[in-house]
Design an enzyme around this catalytic site. Structure first.
Site, PDB file in Angstrom:
ATOM      1  N   LYS A   1       0.735  -1.475  -0.059  1.00 35.68           N
ATOM      2  CA  LYS A   1       0.007  -0.061  -0.380  1.00 35.68           C
ATOM      3  C   LYS A   1       0.847   1.528   0.165  1.00 35.68           C
ATOM      4  CE  LYS A   1      -2.919  -0.466   3.628  1.00 35.68           C
ATOM      5  NZ  LYS A   1      -4.269   0.021   4.517  1.00 35.68           N
TER       6      LYS A   1
ATOM      7  N   TYR B   1       0.441 -11.551   9.744  1.00 39.97           N
ATOM      8  CA  TYR B   1       0.776 -11.853  10.975  1.00 39.97           C
ATOM      9  C   TYR B   1       1.896 -12.363  11.890  1.00 39.97           C
ATOM     10  CZ  TYR B   1      -3.041  -8.230  10.454  1.00 39.97           C
ATOM     11  OH  TYR B   1      -4.027  -7.604  10.996  1.00 39.97           O
TER      12      TYR B   1
ATOM     13  N   HIS C   1      -9.962  -9.258  15.378  1.00 43.16           N
ATOM     14  CA  HIS C   1      -9.632  -8.994  13.724  1.00 43.16           C
ATOM     15  C   HIS C   1     -10.819  -7.940  13.251  1.00 43.16           C
ATOM     16  CE1 HIS C   1      -9.053  -7.767   9.250  1.00 43.16           C
ATOM     17  NE2 HIS C   1      -7.648  -7.962   9.669  1.00 43.16           N
TER      18      HIS C   1
ATOM     19  N   ASP D   1     -14.422  -8.350  10.748  1.00 49.58           N
ATOM     20  CA  ASP D   1     -14.993  -9.434   9.930  1.00 49.58           C
ATOM     21  C   ASP D   1     -15.210  -9.324   8.398  1.00 49.58           C
ATOM     22  OD1 ASP D   1     -16.796  -7.940   9.157  1.00 49.58           O
ATOM     23  OD2 ASP D   1     -18.767  -9.935  10.819  1.00 49.58           O
ATOM     24  N   ASP D   2     -14.671  -8.170   8.025  1.00 52.38           N
ATOM     25  CA  ASP D   2     -14.293  -7.302   6.857  1.00 52.38           C
ATOM     26  C   ASP D   2     -13.383  -8.663   6.320  1.00 52.38           C
ATOM     27  OD1 ASP D   2     -12.609  -6.040   8.552  1.00 52.38           O
ATOM     28  OD2 ASP D   2     -11.469  -5.100   7.046  1.00 52.38           O
TER      29      ASP D   2
ATOM     30  N   GLY E   1     -20.420   2.244   8.063  1.00 54.99           N
ATOM     31  CA  GLY E   1     -20.529   3.810   7.541  1.00 54.99           C
ATOM     32  C   GLY E   1     -18.923   4.020   7.504  1.00 54.99           C
ATOM     33  N   ILE E   2     -17.819   2.609   7.928  1.00 54.54           N
ATOM     34  CA  ILE E   2     -16.707   3.839   7.514  1.00 54.54           C
ATOM     35  C   ILE E   2     -15.602   3.398   6.612  1.00 54.54           C
ATOM     36  CG2 ILE E   2     -14.149   3.904   9.568  1.00 54.54           C
ATOM     37  CD1 ILE E   2     -16.128   3.965  11.604  1.00 54.54           C
TER      38      ILE E   2
ATOM     39  N   ASP F   1      17.455  19.928 -25.671  1.00 55.31           N
ATOM     40  CA  ASP F   1      17.441  20.202 -23.569  1.00 55.31           C
ATOM     41  C   ASP F   1      19.146  20.017 -23.759  1.00 55.31           C
ATOM     42  OD1 ASP F   1      17.796  18.829 -21.434  1.00 55.31           O
ATOM     43  OD2 ASP F   1      18.137  16.530 -22.312  1.00 55.31           O
TER      44      ASP F   1
HETATM   45  C1  SPV Z   1      16.246  13.857 -18.653  1.00 60.01           C
HETATM   46  O1  SPV Z   1      15.132  12.683 -18.153  1.00 60.01           O
HETATM   47  O2  SPV Z   1      15.733  14.392 -19.172  1.00 60.01           O
HETATM   48  C2  SPV Z   1      17.269  13.223 -18.393  1.00 60.01           C
HETATM   49  C3  SPV Z   1      17.601  11.200 -18.363  1.00 60.01           C
HETATM   50  O3  SPV Z   1      18.765  13.816 -17.981  1.00 60.01           O
HETATM   51  S1  SPV Z   1      18.256  11.248 -20.436  1.00 60.01           S
HETATM   52  O4  SPV Z   1      17.072  12.189 -20.947  1.00 60.01           O
HETATM   53  O5  SPV Z   1      18.073  10.001 -19.968  1.00 60.01           O
HETATM   54  O6  SPV Z   1      19.184  11.536 -20.420  1.00 60.01           O
HETATM   55 MG    MG Z   2      18.283  16.226 -18.689  1.00 52.74          MG
END
Ligand code: SPV
Ligand code: MG
Length: 432
Positions: free
Chosen positions: A44, A75, A89, A91-92, A124-125, A204
């Site tokens: 979870k 457990y 516990h 009973d759910d 109800g909960i 980039d």
């Molecule tokens: C980005 O997600 O910008 C990264 C990882 O730097 S990569 O593009 O794989 O270089």
């Molecule tokens: Mg990057």
């Protein structure tokens, strides 16, 4: 007096829990088996409160005699260890995913000569509704930031997905699937420089400044609660990196990853024609240690990204650098490669793990994507980043719809490929 065992998370205390404690205390001394973060994390979402905080709450509940850690989802280990006279516990658990847990409990209690007390589930909960509410309340920068370290402690491998907008963040926040071993979801988000630039129509190359990137990050922060790892590119000059660290920390980002390149940064996955120069080891170490000194809390992480393999150097170069960066204060390392076999990465993990058993390793398996998370974990990885998939998925979907509308000169044919307007309104909190 009899000992009555009661397992719980103790994150949200509601009248149903008080009722079980009350019923248990009528029979004997109530021993609460409080589930640890790691017992919960594989099944979870991590509780809002830490184990220590939950323990403090539960210890002070009327009718609770003692609190012991339950380190396992099952457990059984604790029942064998403490051999209580009975377990109590709701009973759910007779139906649904807890059925199996109930079966083993009956078996073990039979073996140790104890009793299973099932009491009617308080109607109800609805714990899921309470969880939803808690999600809607949100988080604080401090709690969000600490969550990454907590998750690293609690889970063998974390899966992090790229988010470049509030909408993609919301998907990562909410998407869940149920598998045999429980609910699977993403542990956090990657603020990628590539997808952030691409979504703005820019290359980039550190073309988008921190202030602009923070605007998108703020949108993500506003509608999510999961931890965020920020792609800090090269981190710029040490003097500037100090401000980046503080700004990210103040906003509740958990970690920044900076790469050891110099000069104009190019995306690591570009073709070989782009030869990237690496920083000298002392130079990059200085940037890491300056960053570490500038952070305000103990919780923020600076992760050093090794570009040796991308730049054509061997695994030994990456290893030498990794060791130096950790000594300079890096809280983890990320190793990147374009090699499809994953052999170089596997070798690096093996060598690095021999040096440092605990320091987190981050992998970005974009090219070597044939390996499943568990395999990468077996190599020694702690964090897997899916670095660009939300953005890459959205592009062909948009191109397709744009073309269909052009072809048909109306939108009717494109409609089945689009999310219904009603669903959009329901998706965004407060949008209804
Ligand atoms: C980005 O997600 O910008 C990264 C990882 O730097 S990569 O593009 O794989 O270089
Ligand atoms: Mg990057």
């Amino acid at each position: 007096m009899e000992t009555i065992y009661l397992g719980m998370t103790g994150d949200i205390i509601h009248p149903g829990i008080i009722n079980i404690i009350h019923e248990g205390s009528k029979r004997g001394k109530v021993m609460v088996g409080l589930l640890t973060d790691s017992a919960i994390a594989a099944h979870k979402r991590l509780p809002y409160l830490t184990y220590e905080q939950r323990k403090e709450v539960v210890e002070n509940l009327k009718g609770v005699d003692s609190v012991v850690p339950q380190e396992d989802w099952s457990y059984v280990p604790n029942l064998l260890k403490y051999r209580p006279d009975a377990i109590i516990h709701g009973d759910d658990w007779k139906t649904g995913p807890l059925c199996k847990i109930r079966e083993e409990v009956y078996k073990v209690m039979g073996e140790i000569g104890g009793e299973v007390i099932e009491i009617p589930y308080t109607q109800g909960i609805n714990s899921s509704a309470l969880n939803e509410m808690h999600r809607a309340i949100g988080t604080t920068p401090d709690i969000r930031m600490k969550t990454l370290r907590r998750l690293l402690q609690a889970k063998p491998i974390l899966r992090i997905m790229e988010a470049h907008s509030g909408l993609s963040g919301l998907i990562i926040e909410n998407i869940e699937i149920t598998k045999e071993d429980g609910t699977h979801s993403y542990d956090g988000m990657w603020s990628s420089s590539l997808t952030d630039s691409t979504s703005k129509g820019k290359p980039d190359i550190e073309a988008v400044d921190l202030t602009t990137r923070l605007q998108d990050l703020t949108n993500i922060l506003e509608c999510t609660t999961k931890p965020i790892i920020y792609d800090g590119d090269t981190g710029g000059k040490s003097e500037h990196f100090v401000f980046t660290v503080r700004t990210l920390e103040r906003n509740g980002v958990s970690a920044v990853i900076i790469e050891d390149k110099v000069g104009l940064k190019k995306n690591s996955l570009f073709g070989t024609e782009v030869k990237q120069e690496l920083a000298s080891i002392p130079e990059f170490c200085e940037k890491i240690s300056t960053g570490k000194k500038s952070q305000v809390t103990k919780d923020f992480m600076i992760i050093a990204r090794l570009e040796s393999l991308i730049a054509g150097y061997p695994v030994s170069d990456a290893l030498e650098r990794a060791i130096a960066y950790v000594k300079a204060g890096a809280d983890g390392v990320m190793i990147h490669s374009k090699e499809k076999t994953g052999e170089d990465i596997r070798e690096f993990c093996r060598l690095f793990r021999a040096e440092y058993a605990q320091v987190p390793i981050v992998l970005v398996p974009t090219t070597y994507n044939q390996f499943k998370e568990q395999e990468l974990a077996a190599w020694g990885a702690n964090i897997i980043i899916y670095a660009n998939h939300m953005l890459r998925a959205s592009y062909p979907a948009m191109v397709n719809v744009a073309k269909i509308i052009l072809e048909n000169e109306r939108s009717l044919e494109a409609d089945p490929l689009c999310m219904p307007i009603k669903q959009i309104l329901e998706l965004i909190p407060g949008g209804k």
